[in-house]
Motif scaffolding. Structure first.
Motif, PDB file in Angstrom:
ATOM      1  N   LEU A   1      19.258   9.452  -3.342  1.00  0.00           N
ATOM      2  CA  LEU A   1      19.447   7.821  -3.993  1.00  0.00           C
ATOM      3  C   LEU A   1      19.075   8.285  -5.162  1.00  0.00           C
ATOM      4  N   ARG A   2      18.174   8.402  -5.249  1.00  0.00           N
ATOM      5  CA  ARG A   2      18.321   8.853  -7.586  1.00  0.00           C
ATOM      6  C   ARG A   2      18.742   9.051  -7.818  1.00  0.00           C
ATOM      7  N   SER A   3      20.123   9.991  -7.281  1.00  0.00           N
ATOM      8  CA  SER A   3      21.216  10.158  -8.161  1.00  0.00           C
ATOM      9  C   SER A   3      22.255   8.821  -8.001  1.00  0.00           C
ATOM     10  N   ARG A   4      22.334   8.096  -7.046  1.00  0.00           N
ATOM     11  CA  ARG A   4      23.001   6.633  -7.086  1.00  0.00           C
ATOM     12  C   ARG A   4      21.786   5.805  -8.429  1.00  0.00           C
ATOM     13  N   PHE A   5      20.329   5.548  -7.999  1.00  0.00           N
ATOM     14  CA  PHE A   5      19.798   4.410  -8.115  1.00  0.00           C
ATOM     15  C   PHE A   5      19.485   4.938 -10.109  1.00  0.00           C
ATOM     16  N   GLY A   6      19.704   5.569  -9.677  1.00  0.00           N
ATOM     17  CA  GLY A   6      18.326   6.651 -11.668  1.00  0.00           C
ATOM     18  C   GLY A   6      16.935   6.749 -11.071  1.00  0.00           C
ATOM     19  N   SER A   7      16.167   7.145 -11.821  1.00  0.00           N
ATOM     20  CA  SER A   7      14.733   7.234 -11.847  1.00  0.00           C
ATOM     21  C   SER A   7      14.213   6.636 -10.927  1.00  0.00           C
ATOM     22  N   LEU A   8      14.011   7.126  -9.383  1.00  0.00           N
ATOM     23  CA  LEU A   8      13.154   5.833  -8.675  1.00  0.00           C
ATOM     24  C   LEU A   8      12.133   6.676  -8.185  1.00  0.00           C
ATOM     25  N   LYS A   9      10.919   5.461  -8.701  1.00  0.00           N
ATOM     26  CA  LYS A   9       9.762   6.366  -8.232  1.00  0.00           C
ATOM     27  C   LYS A   9       9.251   6.503  -7.106  1.00  0.00           C
ATOM     28  N   VAL A  10       8.438   7.203  -6.763  1.00  0.00           N
ATOM     29  CA  VAL A  10       8.716   7.427  -5.096  1.00  0.00           C
ATOM     30  C   VAL A  10       6.718   7.547  -5.018  1.00  0.00           C
ATOM     31  N   VAL A  11       6.026   6.501  -3.340  1.00  0.00           N
ATOM     32  CA  VAL A  11       5.380   5.847  -3.355  1.00  0.00           C
ATOM     33  C   VAL A  11       4.925   6.007  -1.494  1.00  0.00           C
ATOM     34  N   GLY A  12       3.857   6.136  -1.120  1.00  0.00           N
ATOM     35  CA  GLY A  12       3.550   5.908   0.189  1.00  0.00           C
ATOM     36  C   GLY A  12       2.907   4.557   0.763  1.00  0.00           C
ATOM     37  N   HIS A  13       3.321   3.916   1.760  1.00  0.00           N
ATOM     38  CA  HIS A  13       2.932   2.838   1.791  1.00  0.00           C
ATOM     39  C   HIS A  13       1.545   2.230   1.296  1.00  0.00           C
ATOM     40  N   ARG A  14       0.448   3.057   2.022  1.00  0.00           N
ATOM     41  CA  ARG A  14      -0.744   2.990   1.636  1.00  0.00           C
ATOM     42  C   ARG A  14      -1.133   3.269  -0.122  1.00  0.00           C
ATOM     43  N   ASP A  15      -0.173   3.191  -0.888  1.00  0.00           N
ATOM     44  CA  ASP A  15      -0.272   3.489  -2.314  1.00  0.00           C
ATOM     45  C   ASP A  15      -0.336   1.256  -2.797  1.00  0.00           C
ATOM     46  N   PHE A  16       0.262   1.128  -2.170  1.00  0.00           N
ATOM     47  CA  PHE A  16       0.291  -0.413  -2.227  1.00  0.00           C
ATOM     48  C   PHE A  16      -0.627  -1.419  -1.681  1.00  0.00           C
TER      49      PHE A  16
ATOM     50  N   GLU B   1       3.862  14.662  -4.349  1.00  0.00           N
ATOM     51  CA  GLU B   1       4.654  15.290  -3.922  1.00  0.00           C
ATOM     52  C   GLU B   1       5.954  15.658  -3.879  1.00  0.00           C
ATOM     53  N   TYR B   2       6.303  14.126  -4.220  1.00  0.00           N
ATOM     54  CA  TYR B   2       7.290  13.954  -4.308  1.00  0.00           C
ATOM     55  C   TYR B   2       8.325  13.087  -5.701  1.00  0.00           C
ATOM     56  N   ASN B   3       7.198  13.465  -7.020  1.00  0.00           N
ATOM     57  CA  ASN B   3       7.184  12.897  -8.092  1.00  0.00           C
ATOM     58  C   ASN B   3       7.763  13.316  -8.579  1.00  0.00           C
ATOM     59  N   LYS B   4       7.691  14.806  -8.674  1.00  0.00           N
ATOM     60  CA  LYS B   4       8.089  15.850  -9.263  1.00  0.00           C
ATOM     61  C   LYS B   4       9.260  17.061  -9.432  1.00  0.00           C
ATOM     62  N   ILE B   5       9.587  16.232  -7.730  1.00  0.00           N
ATOM     63  CA  ILE B   5      10.899  16.672  -7.557  1.00  0.00           C
ATOM     64  C   ILE B   5      11.861  16.322  -8.418  1.00  0.00           C
TER      65      ILE B   5
END
Ligand SMILES: [Zn+2]
Length: 148
Positions: free
Chosen positions: A102-117, A144-148
């Motif tokens: 998804l990042r390769s298609r749409f750029g630097s997307l943030k990744v969060v968990g549902h509970r972070d809302f 976990e995912y923002n450093k990949i």
């Protein structure tokens, strides 16, 4: 394509014997939603099922769906229904593969968990465990995912 800036990780909060099709059926037929909750569902064996076109809005986080892509792994509760991070190794690898794609298609997307809302009640800039309105996805997705 609509404007997207965030990938939201969910758990199904149900049995790991369920399939992606079971979950989509539940949303559309049982709950009678107009669109399913997730764009991608990751089955326990790591199978990635694209359940809804990313161009279209899904129904994962009330009030935020316009700009997010919803990704769900099957699992997230133990036999007693208690929140648990029971992602299989194959699911962990598959979630990373979806994020990279998804990042390769749409750029630097943030990744969060549902509970972070959940609301940041004490306004310290992070959603503390006591502030969570739900546990989904039952692990801390941001570090976990923002450093990949
Ligand atoms: Zn969720």
């Amino acid at each position: 394509m609509r404007k997207v800036d965030t990938i939201v990780i969910h758990c199904s909060a149900g049995s790991q014997k369920a399939t992606a099709a079971d979950i989509v059926n539940y949303h559309l037929k049982n709950l009678k939603w107009q669109r399913p909750g997730y764009h991608y569902i990751i089955e326990p064996d790591g199978n990635i099922v694209n359940t809804w076109p990313v161009e279209r809005i899904s129904n994962g986080v009330k009030g935020h769906n316009e700009h997010i892509i919803n990704v769900c792994y099957i699992g997230g509760i133990d036999a007693k229904g208690k929140a648990v991070d029971n992602r299989t190794a194959s699911q962990k690898a598959a979630i990373i593969a979806v994020i990279r794609e998804l990042r390769s298609r749409f750029g630097s997307l943030k990744v969060v968990g549902h509970r972070d809302f959940s609301p940041d009640v004490n306004r310290n800039g992070i959603v503390d465990p006591w502030e969570r309105i739900k546990e989904c996805p039952c692990f801390d997705a941001i570090p976990e995912y923002n450093k990949i």
